[in-house]
Enzyme design. Structure first.
Site, PDB file in Angstrom:
ATOM      1  N   LYS A 105      41.036  36.058  88.653  1.00  0.00           N
ATOM      2  CA  LYS A 105      40.800  34.618  88.732  1.00  0.00           C
ATOM      3  C   LYS A 105      39.304  34.375  88.717  1.00  0.00           C
ATOM      4  CE  LYS A 105      43.452  30.945  89.043  1.00  0.00           C
ATOM      5  NZ  LYS A 105      44.838  30.810  88.578  1.00  0.00           N
TER       6      LYS A 105
HETATM    7  P1  NAD Z   1      44.645  20.079  86.667  1.00  0.00           P
HETATM    8  O1  NAD Z   1      43.209  20.024  86.968  1.00  0.00           O
HETATM    9  O2  NAD Z   1      45.114  19.866  85.285  1.00  0.00           O
HETATM   10  O3  NAD Z   1      45.427  19.026  87.613  1.00  0.00           O
HETATM   11  C1  NAD Z   1      45.309  18.994  89.001  1.00  0.00           C
HETATM   12  C2  NAD Z   1      45.994  17.710  89.468  1.00  0.00           C
HETATM   13  O4  NAD Z   1      46.065  17.703  90.894  1.00  0.00           O
HETATM   14  C3  NAD Z   1      45.258  16.435  89.057  1.00  0.00           C
HETATM   15  O5  NAD Z   1      46.223  15.454  88.697  1.00  0.00           O
HETATM   16  C4  NAD Z   1      44.554  16.027  90.344  1.00  0.00           C
HETATM   17  O6  NAD Z   1      44.280  14.629  90.389  1.00  0.00           O
HETATM   18  C5  NAD Z   1      45.590  16.442  91.351  1.00  0.00           C
HETATM   19  N1  NAD Z   1      45.100  16.615  92.717  1.00  0.00           N
HETATM   20  C6  NAD Z   1      44.018  17.290  93.158  1.00  0.00           C
HETATM   21  N2  NAD Z   1      43.912  17.182  94.488  1.00  0.00           N
HETATM   22  C7  NAD Z   1      44.970  16.418  94.889  1.00  0.00           C
HETATM   23  C8  NAD Z   1      45.423  15.946  96.150  1.00  0.00           C
HETATM   24  N3  NAD Z   1      44.778  16.250  97.258  1.00  0.00           N
HETATM   25  N4  NAD Z   1      46.535  15.191  96.170  1.00  0.00           N
HETATM   26  C9  NAD Z   1      47.224  14.877  95.049  1.00  0.00           C
HETATM   27  N5  NAD Z   1      46.844  15.311  93.829  1.00  0.00           N
HETATM   28  C10 NAD Z   1      45.733  16.054  93.776  1.00  0.00           C
HETATM   29  O7  NAD Z   1      45.162  21.489  87.239  1.00  0.00           O
HETATM   30  P2  NAD Z   1      46.478  22.291  86.821  1.00  0.00           P
HETATM   31  O8  NAD Z   1      46.114  23.237  85.760  1.00  0.00           O
HETATM   32  O9  NAD Z   1      47.611  21.339  86.644  1.00  0.00           O
HETATM   33  O10 NAD Z   1      46.704  23.173  88.133  1.00  0.00           O
HETATM   34  C11 NAD Z   1      47.401  22.666  89.269  1.00  0.00           C
HETATM   35  C12 NAD Z   1      47.895  23.837  90.111  1.00  0.00           C
HETATM   36  O11 NAD Z   1      48.741  24.667  89.305  1.00  0.00           O
HETATM   37  C13 NAD Z   1      46.804  24.762  90.643  1.00  0.00           C
HETATM   38  O12 NAD Z   1      47.242  25.296  91.873  1.00  0.00           O
HETATM   39  C14 NAD Z   1      46.773  25.871  89.600  1.00  0.00           C
HETATM   40  O13 NAD Z   1      46.240  27.076  90.109  1.00  0.00           O
HETATM   41  C15 NAD Z   1      48.256  25.988  89.311  1.00  0.00           C
HETATM   42  N6  NAD Z   1      48.582  26.628  88.038  1.00  0.00           N
HETATM   43  C16 NAD Z   1      48.096  26.149  86.859  1.00  0.00           C
HETATM   44  C17 NAD Z   1      48.454  26.773  85.662  1.00  0.00           C
HETATM   45  C18 NAD Z   1      48.022  26.251  84.320  1.00  0.00           C
HETATM   46  O14 NAD Z   1      48.508  26.771  83.315  1.00  0.00           O
HETATM   47  N7  NAD Z   1      47.167  25.256  84.242  1.00  0.00           N
HETATM   48  C19 NAD Z   1      49.292  27.896  85.692  1.00  0.00           C
HETATM   49  C20 NAD Z   1      49.786  28.350  86.912  1.00  0.00           C
HETATM   50  C21 NAD Z   1      49.430  27.698  88.077  1.00  0.00           C
END
Ligand code: NAD
Length: 422
Positions: A105
């Site tokens: 990561k």
């Molecule tokens: P992103 O940046 O696209 O979206 C994050 C979202 O969370 C946004 O809508 C933001 O406004 C919201 N957010 C942040 N803090 C918040 C809070 N306190 N309350 C409510 N909403 C809040 O990120 P993402 O890629 O969607 O990742 C989200 C999660 O999924 C993370 O934990 C990431 O590690 C995990 N993840 C992502 C992927 C991927 O392919 N992008 C894969 C596996 C896991």
């Protein structure tokens, strides 16, 4: 009040499964450490002609099963311990879905919402240059995570390619299609989560039309999960993001909400008029967690469902789209209350699975159609759900412990087979 430390939480989860698996002490100790962690300073010229220096990290937890794989996060709260925890979770996740990667990561402590596109590009290019000593198509392949996206992946790919002197699309996944990205990657995490949720619904004999959904986070994962669950026929009744929360007991108009978010420069749900407002952040999440819904899907950040709020949750299923949203203390409460937790290392593994497909396509320069990608993703996610469920039933344990037993055991076997060098 104890300060939440994701690395301690990740180690605690590993210790629990080590006991259950009767893991060899030496292997347990090896898995409790990250293989390498690089801390870099990232100086860039800001738009106002001053130099600002950001701190960045790239951590590789374990490489016994293949090259390192894991996203890069831009967020003000990034810490080395958070990145180490996320790298460890990636190791187990790749093993649960049985793809040949180790866990990694990366992250930069910054607030991209306060930076211009030019500044984010400079940050990304300098970061790539600094970590290029440990990344590469055979070594460590970054991908998008919180606040990073296909454009950021393009800059990483371009910067790395400039350094080696030829185009190296296999250095990152989650790229745009035009430069070696894969069909289906952008929405793969949400699609994979939907597939796992659908299997769990069938297991519990839940009908989509009677299954109300609440989602925390409406970024890459949360918004695509909303789209796929809506297509499955589930009413998505509430969502939150950093700008607040929306609720509609009949189900939000998800396609209209997606179109609204697409039009916003920061891609926020604020300003959408198809629902009532849940009270503002952080209260919006507290209101979301208490809702009378069948499924709650945390898709934002770690440490959201804790001992303080787990007892208020009325959902029958928690589907962890985010990494590490539930603390071990909350897990105990949810288990006692009969809530089925679909753990992160299974539920959000669709992203890394299609990343793997993207990397294979880049290495072979042969590209698959969407039908093949969706078919293979469905096969892997469905198989993994049933493997985890079979362990949970055999061991009479929750799905998190079962997923850890599957993942950690696969990694431990690889460690044992390869032995300790020298
Ligand atoms: P992103 O940046 O696209 O979206 C994050 C979202 O969370 C946004 O809508 C933001 O406004 C919201 N957010 C942040 N803090 C918040 C809070 N306190 N309350 C409510 N909403 C809040 O990120 P993402 O890629 O969607 O990742 C989200 C999660 O999924 C993370 O934990 C990431 O590690 C995990 N993840 C992502 C992927 C991927 O392919 N992008 C894969 C596996 C896991």
């Amino acid at each position: 009040m104890t300060v939440f430390n994701p690395w301690e939480m990740a180690c605690q989860q590993l210790d629990m499964v080590a006991d259950k698996l009767n893991l060899d002490k030496g292997i347990h100790a090896k898995l409790r450490h990250c293989k390498r962690a690089l801390i870099v300073s990232v100086p860039i010229w800001m738009d106002d002609d001053t130099v600002e220096v950001f701190e960045g990290y790239r951590v590789q937890h374990n490489l016994e099963r293949g090259p390192a794989k894991g996203g890069i996060r831009y967020h003000p709260d990034v810490t080395l311990d958070e990145v180490k925890a996320l790298a460890m979770w990636m190791t187990w996740k790749c093993a649960v879905v049985n793809i040949p990667y180790g866990g990694a990561k990366g992250g930069v402590v910054c607030d991209p919402t306060k930076m211009s596109l030019k500044e984010i590009e400079k940050l990304t290019r300098r970061l790539t240059s600094e970590i290029s000593i440990i990344i590469g198509p055979e070594k460590d392949i970054p991908a998008p995570d919180v606040n990073t996206n296909p454009q950021v992946m393009s800059w990483i790919m371009d910067t790395y390619s400039m350094g080696v002197g030829y185009s190296a699309p296999g250095v990152v996944t989650g790229k745009p299609i035009e430069i070696g990205g894969s069909l289906g990657r952008h929405t793969a995490t949400g699609r994979g989560a939907m597939l796992v949720i659908h299997e769990a619904m069938k297991h519990l004999k839940m009908k989509p039309s009677d299954t109300r959904i609440a989602i925390q986070g409406f970024g890459n994962v949360g918004s695509s999960l909303a789209r796929y669950l809506h297509e499955l026929g589930c009413p998505v009744v509430a969502v939150t993001d950093v700008s607040g929360g929306l609720f509609n007991e009949k189900g939000l108009d998800v396609p209209a909400l997606l179109a609204h978010v697409e039009r916003q420069p920061q891609r926020l749900i604020a300003g959408f008029d198809g629902g009532d407002h849940l009270a503002g952040e952080p209260a919006a999440n507290e209101a979301l967690f208490k809702l009378d819904v069948e499924i709650l899907a945390p898709c934002a950040l770690e440490n959201q469902i804790t001992a303080d709020n787990a007892g208020n949750i009325r959902a029958r299923i928690i589907a962890e789209g985010a990494n590490g949203p539930t603390t071990p203390e909350a897990d105990v409460i949810l288990h006692e209350n009969g809530v089925l937790v679909l753990p992160d290392i299974l539920t959000n593994a669709g992203g890394v699975t299609v990343s793997y497909f993207e990397w294979v396509q880049d290495l072979q320069s042969i590209f698959w159609d969407l039908e093949s990608i969706d078919r293979e993703l469905t096969r892997i996610m469905t198989r993994s759900f049933h493997e985890v469920m079979a362990i949970a039933e055999r061991e009479q344990c929750d799905l998190r412990l079962a997923a850890y037993m599957l993942g950690v055991n696969r990694v431990a076997t690889a460690v044992k087979l390869r032995g300790v060098f020298p």
